[in-house]
Design an enzyme around this catalytic site. Sequence first.
Site, PDB file in Angstrom:
ATOM      1  N   GLU A  83       0.815  -1.219   0.000  1.00  0.00           N
ATOM      2  CA  GLU A  83       0.000   0.000   0.000  1.00  0.00           C
ATOM      3  C   GLU A  83       0.848   1.268   0.000  1.00  0.00           C
ATOM      4  OE1 GLU A  83      -3.083   0.392  -0.455  1.00  0.00           O
ATOM      5  OE2 GLU A  83      -3.950  -1.583  -0.145  1.00  0.00           O
ATOM      6  N   GLU A 114       7.531 -21.478   8.614  1.00  0.00           N
ATOM      7  CA  GLU A 114       7.677 -20.578   9.757  1.00  0.00           C
ATOM      8  C   GLU A 114       8.572 -21.169  10.845  1.00  0.00           C
ATOM      9  OE1 GLU A 114       4.397 -20.865  13.078  1.00  0.00           O
ATOM     10  OE2 GLU A 114       3.426 -20.434  11.161  1.00  0.00           O
TER      11      GLU A 114
END
Length: 296
Positions: A83, A114
């Site tokens: 963004e 992860e």
Amino acid sequence: MNLAKLTTETRNTQTMNLDELSTSEVMTLMNQEDQKVAVAVEEALPMIIKVVEAITESFSQGGRLIYMGAGTSGRLGVLDAAECVPTFSVDPSMVQGLIAGGMKAMTIAVEGAEDSKTLGAEDLKAIQLNDTDVVVGIAASGRTPYVIGGLEYAASIGTKTATISCNKNAEISRFSQMPIEVDAGPEILTGSTRLKAGTAQKLILNMLSTGAMIGSGKVYQNLMVDVKPSNKKLEERSKRIIMQATECTYEKAGEAFELADQQVKLAIVMILTDSDKTTAAQKLTTAKGFIRETLA
């Protein structure tokens, strides 16, 4: 791995009969729980401010902001980074989001990614992390090995590090110079950290990127003067921003917008200082991109 001590894994005593409630009751409970998030974030403001100041300093030195996380945490970092490009017209490399398992993990979970500390370090090496950057590790649980591995590598080369976790005394805080810890309480759906924990992380990420961009001259008054007009809607927004910043007519805003090669900030300085494009650009360069400095 002892999850029992984590607030994000604790059962919420207010929702023990969640499966028996009406839709109205569930939505009301969710809304009530969500209202606790902003209050919890407020308690972390002193450290959030410190991190914003570090990122702003990094940007002034040509450094980058690097988010890294796994699952929802990683996706939120990628979202915030993406963004920044249209909102502030920055190069995509200036704010980056790294997610365990790579970009395919944005939509499909990559099993085991992860849990690898090595992968966290490798991903930072791949983008040639340096000591002018800032790494922000994001983990709702506060214990993700991928993030810890990245933080350890960042620290080893002198890069500033920060973390965002949704448990107090989080493990990742021990690997961070600037740990942000927010405890918004147990989720209504036990362990579903895309809910309140995710909301808390999104609020903090909004503050980090927006605060640092304000501190880098990307905002004038409360206007996004470096917006990237990549479509018709944003072209119209750009003209409105020029009008609002200079109190000129729509016609004059449109004319300046085109003369400035659709650079909103440049158009504003041209109008406010009654300068041509070249002179206005020089003024902005001297003022390091801050419109107010061009007017001083």
